[in-house]
Design a protein around this motif. Structure first.
Motif, PDB file in Angstrom:
ATOM      1  N   GLU A  62       6.035   9.428   0.614  1.00  0.00           N
ATOM      2  CA  GLU A  62       5.059   8.361   0.468  1.00  0.00           C
ATOM      3  C   GLU A  62       5.774   7.057   0.131  1.00  0.00           C
ATOM      4  N   LEU A  63       5.554   6.051   0.955  1.00  0.00           N
ATOM      5  CA  LEU A  63       6.095   4.715   0.694  1.00  0.00           C
ATOM      6  C   LEU A  63       5.192   4.001  -0.294  1.00  0.00           C
ATOM      7  N   GLY A  64       5.781   3.231  -1.179  1.00  0.00           N
ATOM      8  CA  GLY A  64       4.999   2.415  -2.087  1.00  0.00           C
ATOM      9  C   GLY A  64       4.362   3.154  -3.243  1.00  0.00           C
ATOM     10  N   ALA A  65       4.702   4.428  -3.413  1.00  0.00           N
ATOM     11  CA  ALA A  65       4.159   5.220  -4.522  1.00  0.00           C
ATOM     12  C   ALA A  65       5.274   6.106  -5.072  1.00  0.00           C
ATOM     13  N   PRO A  66       6.136   5.534  -5.898  1.00  0.00           N
ATOM     14  CA  PRO A  66       7.271   6.317  -6.402  1.00  0.00           C
ATOM     15  C   PRO A  66       6.831   7.468  -7.296  1.00  0.00           C
ATOM     16  N   ARG A  67       7.595   8.555  -7.230  1.00  0.00           N
ATOM     17  CA  ARG A  67       7.331   9.695  -8.125  1.00  0.00           C
ATOM     18  C   ARG A  67       7.832   9.388  -9.533  1.00  0.00           C
ATOM     19  N   GLY A  68       8.909   8.589  -9.607  1.00  0.00           N
ATOM     20  CA  GLY A  68       9.442   8.163 -10.896  1.00  0.00           C
ATOM     21  C   GLY A  68       8.926   6.774 -11.230  1.00  0.00           C
ATOM     22  N   ASP A  69       9.800   5.967 -11.816  1.00  0.00           N
ATOM     23  CA  ASP A  69       9.414   4.609 -12.188  1.00  0.00           C
ATOM     24  C   ASP A  69       9.460   3.638 -11.018  1.00  0.00           C
ATOM     25  N   PHE A  70      10.460   3.802 -10.142  1.00  0.00           N
ATOM     26  CA  PHE A  70      10.664   2.852  -9.052  1.00  0.00           C
ATOM     27  C   PHE A  70      11.017   3.566  -7.755  1.00  0.00           C
ATOM     28  N   GLN A  71      10.764   2.858  -6.669  1.00  0.00           N
ATOM     29  CA  GLN A  71      11.178   3.308  -5.348  1.00  0.00           C
ATOM     30  C   GLN A  71      11.896   2.133  -4.686  1.00  0.00           C
ATOM     31  N   VAL A  72      13.101   2.387  -4.194  1.00  0.00           N
ATOM     32  CA  VAL A  72      13.872   1.370  -3.486  1.00  0.00           C
ATOM     33  C   VAL A  72      13.706   1.660  -1.997  1.00  0.00           C
ATOM     34  N   LEU A  73      13.153   0.704  -1.284  1.00  0.00           N
ATOM     35  CA  LEU A  73      12.896   0.856   0.145  1.00  0.00           C
ATOM     36  C   LEU A  73      13.843  -0.047   0.927  1.00  0.00           C
ATOM     37  N   TYR A  74      14.513   0.545   1.914  1.00  0.00           N
ATOM     38  CA  TYR A  74      15.442  -0.224   2.745  1.00  0.00           C
ATOM     39  C   TYR A  74      14.968  -0.157   4.191  1.00  0.00           C
ATOM     40  N   PHE A  75      14.487  -1.271   4.717  1.00  0.00           N
ATOM     41  CA  PHE A  75      14.026  -1.363   6.095  1.00  0.00           C
ATOM     42  C   PHE A  75      15.177  -1.850   6.971  1.00  0.00           C
ATOM     43  N   PRO A 105       0.823  -1.207   0.000  1.00  0.00           N
ATOM     44  CA  PRO A 105       0.000   0.000   0.000  1.00  0.00           C
ATOM     45  C   PRO A 105       0.856   1.255   0.000  1.00  0.00           C
ATOM     46  N   ALA A 106       0.271   2.345  -0.418  1.00  0.00           N
ATOM     47  CA  ALA A 106       0.936   3.646  -0.327  1.00  0.00           C
ATOM     48  C   ALA A 106       0.677   4.185   1.079  1.00  0.00           C
ATOM     49  N   LEU A 107       1.756   4.519   1.790  1.00  0.00           N
ATOM     50  CA  LEU A 107       1.647   5.056   3.145  1.00  0.00           C
ATOM     51  C   LEU A 107       2.382   6.379   3.222  1.00  0.00           C
ATOM     52  N   GLU A 108       1.762   7.357   3.838  1.00  0.00           N
ATOM     53  CA  GLU A 108       2.422   8.644   4.018  1.00  0.00           C
ATOM     54  C   GLU A 108       3.250   8.598   5.294  1.00  0.00           C
ATOM     55  N   VAL A 109       4.511   9.041   5.183  1.00  0.00           N
ATOM     56  CA  VAL A 109       5.426   9.085   6.319  1.00  0.00           C
ATOM     57  C   VAL A 109       6.128  10.434   6.329  1.00  0.00           C
ATOM     58  N   ARG A 110       6.786  10.737   7.424  1.00  0.00           N
ATOM     59  CA  ARG A 110       7.558  11.977   7.550  1.00  0.00           C
ATOM     60  C   ARG A 110       9.007  11.626   7.795  1.00  0.00           C
ATOM     61  N   SER A 111       9.896  12.324   7.080  1.00  0.00           N
ATOM     62  CA  SER A 111      11.323  12.112   7.293  1.00  0.00           C
ATOM     63  C   SER A 111      11.733  12.772   8.603  1.00  0.00           C
ATOM     64  N   LEU A 157      15.791  -5.493   5.023  1.00  0.00           N
ATOM     65  CA  LEU A 157      14.942  -5.845   3.892  1.00  0.00           C
ATOM     66  C   LEU A 157      15.036  -4.742   2.860  1.00  0.00           C
ATOM     67  N   LEU A 158      15.312  -5.107   1.631  1.00  0.00           N
ATOM     68  CA  LEU A 158      15.392  -4.153   0.537  1.00  0.00           C
ATOM     69  C   LEU A 158      14.326  -4.524  -0.489  1.00  0.00           C
ATOM     70  N   LEU A 159      13.462  -3.572  -0.827  1.00  0.00           N
ATOM     71  CA  LEU A 159      12.390  -3.803  -1.790  1.00  0.00           C
ATOM     72  C   LEU A 159      12.482  -2.806  -2.932  1.00  0.00           C
ATOM     73  N   VAL A 160      12.206  -3.263  -4.144  1.00  0.00           N
ATOM     74  CA  VAL A 160      12.031  -2.382  -5.298  1.00  0.00           C
ATOM     75  C   VAL A 160      10.553  -2.397  -5.622  1.00  0.00           C
ATOM     76  N   VAL A 161       9.924  -1.217  -5.553  1.00  0.00           N
ATOM     77  CA  VAL A 161       8.486  -1.084  -5.790  1.00  0.00           C
ATOM     78  C   VAL A 161       8.284  -0.249  -7.048  1.00  0.00           C
ATOM     79  N   ASP A 162       7.415  -0.724  -7.947  1.00  0.00           N
ATOM     80  CA  ASP A 162       7.142   0.047  -9.159  1.00  0.00           C
ATOM     81  C   ASP A 162       5.992   1.023  -8.910  1.00  0.00           C
ATOM     82  N   ARG A 163       5.653   1.806  -9.903  1.00  0.00           N
ATOM     83  CA  ARG A 163       4.643   2.855  -9.702  1.00  0.00           C
ATOM     84  C   ARG A 163       3.247   2.303  -9.476  1.00  0.00           C
ATOM     85  N   ASP A 164       3.023   1.021  -9.741  1.00  0.00           N
ATOM     86  CA  ASP A 164       1.732   0.393  -9.455  1.00  0.00           C
ATOM     87  C   ASP A 164       1.652  -0.140  -8.027  1.00  0.00           C
ATOM     88  N   GLY A 165       2.739   0.005  -7.262  1.00  0.00           N
ATOM     89  CA  GLY A 165       2.757  -0.508  -5.898  1.00  0.00           C
ATOM     90  C   GLY A 165       3.083  -1.988  -5.816  1.00  0.00           C
TER      91      GLY A 165
END
Length: 187
Positions: A62-75, A49-55, A150-158
């Motif tokens: 926003e997690l899970g909703a990249p502005r470009g093509d992909f978002q790399v998330l590192y937990f 899901p797309a989740l709003e967070v604050r740095s 955990l490292l995830l690559v998320v595309d613009r579709d989530g």
């Protein structure tokens, strides 16, 4: 004589039944293990899901909703030995992604810690990407981030395109991550 034949037939039938039940039980265990893995670990093809967070600086992300093509998330957590071992390779990989992909790929660190701990960790390891904190267990489980790193690559579709559970410290893992970003096909 008839009794002994009936006893042997009954024993044979019972043996066949035990073998069939054992075979069925093995199949059920495999299915249970598969379902347990699906619930516990991130996998390519999984939707997040797309989740709003604050740095830590207060910026809305926003997690899970990249502005470009992909978002790399590192937990990660600030005191995890495996996360510490992954940090140098992760920092190098983030710089490589920025130079190779520019705004098509954004990277975000998600620390299961306090804002101060996240800020100090990012400074110490020279992370040049935003780091946020998340402690809500429900949100962490939506991303299957119960076990770190955990490292995830998320595309613009989530949808998760690539997932690495555990230490991220080899060139092979970095090449696999870059290959997943270059591949446009859905998993």
């Amino acid at each position: 004589m008839w009794r002994s034949i009936v006893v042997w037939i009954a024993l044979l039938a019972a043996s066949i039944l035990v073998a069939l039940l054992g075979w069925q039980n093995r199949g059920l265990r495999k299915e249970r293990d598969w379902l347990t893995d699906r619930v516990s670990y991130a996998y390519p093809g999984m939707y997040v899901p797309a989740l709003e967070v604050r740095s830590s600086s207060g910026a809305a992300l926003e997690l899970g909703a990249p502005r470009g093509d992909f978002q790399v998330l590192y937990f990660f957590t600030h005191d995890c030995a495996y996360c510490l071992k992954s940090a140098p390779t992760l920092a190098r990989t983030a710089r490589t992604l920025q130079s190779d992909f520019g705004s098509q790929v954004s990277m975000l660190g998600i620390c299961q810690c306090t804002d101060d701990q996240a800020r100090e960790y990012a400074l110490r390891h020279r992370f040049d990407f935003p780091v946020v904190t998340m402690s809500d267990r429900r949100n962490l489980m939506l991303y299957r981030a119960r076990i770190v790193p955990l490292l995830l690559v998320v595309d613009r579709d989530g949808r998760v395109r690539h997932a690495i559970q555990g230490v991220f410290d080899t060139e092979e893992q970095t090449r696999g991550l870059i290959a997943a970003l270059r591949n446009r096909a859905s998993p």
